[in-house]
Motif scaffolding. Structure first.
Motif, PDB file in Angstrom:
ATOM      1  N   GLU A  24       0.686  -1.802 -12.751  1.00 11.82           N
ATOM      2  CA  GLU A  24      -0.594  -2.371 -12.243  1.00 11.82           C
ATOM      3  C   GLU A  24      -1.561  -3.420 -12.476  1.00 11.82           C
ATOM      4  O   GLU A  24      -2.632  -3.633 -13.292  1.00 11.82           O
TER       5      GLU A  24
ATOM      6  N   LYS B 249       3.636   4.087  -1.177  1.00 12.12           N
ATOM      7  CA  LYS B 249       3.763   4.466  -2.626  1.00 12.12           C
ATOM      8  C   LYS B 249       5.494   3.727  -2.623  1.00 12.12           C
ATOM      9  O   LYS B 249       6.420   4.453  -2.049  1.00 12.12           O
ATOM     10  N   GLY B 250       5.931   4.213  -4.244  1.00  8.90           N
ATOM     11  CA  GLY B 250       7.069   3.518  -4.587  1.00  8.90           C
ATOM     12  C   GLY B 250       6.822   1.689  -5.577  1.00  8.90           C
ATOM     13  O   GLY B 250       7.704   2.227  -5.706  1.00  8.90           O
ATOM     14  N   LYS B 251       5.451   1.762  -6.332  1.00  5.31           N
ATOM     15  CA  LYS B 251       5.754   0.308  -6.827  1.00  5.31           C
ATOM     16  C   LYS B 251       6.082   0.716  -8.178  1.00  5.31           C
ATOM     17  O   LYS B 251       7.330  -0.052  -8.748  1.00  5.31           O
ATOM     18  N   SER B 252       5.309   1.818  -8.923  1.00  7.12           N
ATOM     19  CA  SER B 252       5.647   1.940 -10.005  1.00  7.12           C
ATOM     20  C   SER B 252       6.244   2.732 -10.730  1.00  7.12           C
ATOM     21  O   SER B 252       7.675   2.612 -11.786  1.00  7.12           O
ATOM     22  N   SER B 253       6.989   4.158  -9.986  1.00  7.68           N
ATOM     23  CA  SER B 253       8.334   4.373  -9.967  1.00  7.68           C
ATOM     24  C   SER B 253       9.389   3.774 -10.190  1.00  7.68           C
ATOM     25  O   SER B 253      10.668   3.456 -10.642  1.00  7.68           O
TER      26      SER B 253
ATOM     27  N   ASN C  83       0.948  -1.521  -0.233  1.00 10.08           N
ATOM     28  CA  ASN C  83      -0.065   0.170  -0.135  1.00 10.08           C
ATOM     29  C   ASN C  83       1.011   0.913   0.045  1.00 10.08           C
ATOM     30  O   ASN C  83       0.202   2.299  -0.194  1.00 10.08           O
TER      31      ASN C  83
ATOM     32  N   ARG D 132      -1.233  -2.766  -6.381  1.00 11.44           N
ATOM     33  CA  ARG D 132      -1.818  -3.237  -4.490  1.00 11.44           C
ATOM     34  C   ARG D 132      -1.706  -4.692  -4.726  1.00 11.44           C
ATOM     35  O   ARG D 132      -2.876  -5.392  -5.295  1.00 11.44           O
TER      36      ARG D 132
ATOM     37  N   ASP E  83       4.534  12.674  -8.271  1.00 13.33           N
ATOM     38  CA  ASP E  83       3.785  12.193  -8.364  1.00 13.33           C
ATOM     39  C   ASP E  83       3.610  11.048  -9.758  1.00 13.33           C
ATOM     40  O   ASP E  83       2.740   9.563  -9.838  1.00 13.33           O
TER      41      ASP E  83
HETATM   42  P1  ATP Z   1       4.487   5.732  -7.684  1.00  7.64           P
HETATM   43  O1  ATP Z   1       3.750   5.374  -8.875  1.00  7.64           O
HETATM   44  O2  ATP Z   1       5.020   7.051  -7.066  1.00  7.64           O
HETATM   45  O3  ATP Z   1       5.608   4.392  -6.916  1.00  7.64           O
HETATM   46  P2  ATP Z   1       2.554   3.357  -6.478  1.00  7.64           P
HETATM   47  O4  ATP Z   1       2.818   3.121  -8.278  1.00  7.64           O
HETATM   48  O5  ATP Z   1       3.646   3.432  -5.593  1.00  7.64           O
HETATM   49  O6  ATP Z   1       3.222   4.944  -7.283  1.00  7.64           O
HETATM   50  P3  ATP Z   1       0.118   3.384  -6.712  1.00  7.64           P
HETATM   51  O7  ATP Z   1      -0.551   3.047  -5.887  1.00  7.64           O
HETATM   52  O8  ATP Z   1      -0.554   2.936  -8.123  1.00  7.64           O
HETATM   53  O9  ATP Z   1       0.904   3.991  -5.695  1.00  7.64           O
HETATM   54  O10 ATP Z   1      -0.293   4.859  -6.817  1.00  7.64           O
HETATM   55  C1  ATP Z   1      -0.339   5.756  -8.063  1.00  7.64           C
HETATM   56  C2  ATP Z   1      -0.708   7.424  -6.938  1.00  7.64           C
HETATM   57  O11 ATP Z   1      -1.077   7.073  -5.662  1.00  7.64           O
HETATM   58  C3  ATP Z   1       0.728   7.885  -6.995  1.00  7.64           C
HETATM   59  O12 ATP Z   1       0.557   9.317  -7.183  1.00  7.64           O
HETATM   60  C4  ATP Z   1       0.945   8.172  -5.626  1.00  7.64           C
HETATM   61  O13 ATP Z   1       1.891   9.007  -5.365  1.00  7.64           O
HETATM   62  C5  ATP Z   1      -0.331   8.087  -4.771  1.00  7.64           C
HETATM   63  N1  ATP Z   1       0.170   6.979  -3.524  1.00  7.64           N
HETATM   64  C6  ATP Z   1       0.231   5.998  -3.780  1.00  7.64           C
HETATM   65  N2  ATP Z   1       0.994   5.153  -2.173  1.00  7.64           N
HETATM   66  C7  ATP Z   1      -0.323   5.903  -1.397  1.00  7.64           C
HETATM   67  C8  ATP Z   1      -0.417   5.949  -0.401  1.00  7.64           C
HETATM   68  N3  ATP Z   1      -1.027   5.616   0.567  1.00  7.64           N
HETATM   69  N4  ATP Z   1      -1.559   7.403  -0.644  1.00  7.64           N
HETATM   70  C9  ATP Z   1      -2.285   8.569  -0.658  1.00  7.64           C
HETATM   71  N5  ATP Z   1      -1.692   7.609  -2.292  1.00  7.64           N
HETATM   72  C10 ATP Z   1      -0.341   6.987  -2.761  1.00  7.64           C
END
Ligand code: ATP
Ligand code: MG
Length: 203
Positions: free
Chosen positions: A135, A46-50, A44, A168, A202
């Motif tokens: 995703e 942040k940091g998966k796609s990046s 849950n 997720r 983001d």
């Molecule tokens: P990123 O692309 O920054 O690596 P992610 O792939 O881990 O993020 P996703 O679940 O795909 O995150 O969500 C996409 C968007 O939601 C991104 O803009 C990210 O910043 C935001 N986000 C990620 N985690 C959270 C969280 N725990 N609460 C709120 N927003 C989030």
């Protein structure tokens, strides 16, 4: 501290480091399989796609071939796409808005299937070194794409091809098949204290 105490500390430190080095060397020597890697980046935080895009950049930086399939078209333009397409990375992006925004199961299934067909071709293409399936976990959760089909395509891919799935709630069967699984834990997120998603950070 006396000189003799300091020498003793130094000796102890060296012995510990020597032990660590021996353990690491043994592990490096044991890791002798040469093959593509399947990684799942879930959780849950942040940091998966990046992280997935970071590996794409790494791959392209070595002159290797990477491709990207995105299973949820975000509300915003994806910064990585703008850069990586210029570097010759093909993108296949689902032709729909956020799945939970459209709420139309039929059109979402068609869109997911179209992107998956392209991804499947890539997963059978020996010339491709890395396939990022950004995703994809949600497509399996919503049953837009058949889990067994995904597992089969990944299991039968070319030996040197690597695959990364982000999203997720990764299905247990995906994490079981994966070689590397990372779960990003949410400690806190700027959004929770009211900070708006930021272009170039983001997305
Ligand atoms: P990123 O692309 O920054 O690596 P992610 O792939 O881990 O993020 P996703 O679940 O795909 O995150 O969500 C996409 C968007 O939601 C991104 O803009 C990210 O910043 C935001 N986000 C990620 N985690 C959270 C969280 N725990 N609460 C709120 N927003 C989030
Ligand atoms: Mg993501």
């Amino acid at each position: 501290m006396s000189d003799s105490q300091s020498n003793k500390d130094q000796q102890k430190h060296q012995q510990r480091q020597q032990k660590v080095k021996e353990q690491v060397d043994a592990k490096v020597a044991a890791a002798d399989k040469v093959q593509g890697i399947f990684q799942v980046i879930t959780g849950n935080g942040k940091g998966k796609s990046s992280s997935g895009f970071g590996v794409v950049a790494r791959c392209v930086g070595h002159g290797n071939k990477a491709v990207v399939a995105q299973f949820i078209k975000g509300m915003w333009e994806c910064g990585e796409r703008n850069l990586l397409e210029k570097a010759g990375v093909p993108f296949e992006v689902m032709k729909t808005g956020f799945t939970w925004e459209t709420q139309n199961r039929d059109t979402d299934t068609i869109a997911a299937q179209q992107t998956w067909q392209k991804a499947k071709q890539w997963l059978a293409d020996e010339s491709i070194d890395l396939v990022l399936l950004d995703e994809l976990t949600y497509m399996v959760t919503y049953d837009y794409i058949d889990l067994e089909e995904v597992l089969d395509a990944i299991a039968k891919r070319p030996k040197m091809q690597s695959v990364i799935i982000t999203g997720r709630g990764a299905h247990r069967k995906l994490t079981d098949l994966a070689d590397t699984v990372s779960e990003v834990r949410n400690v806190k997120h700027a959004f929770e204290s009211g900070v708006k998603a930021l272009e170039g950070f983001d997305y």
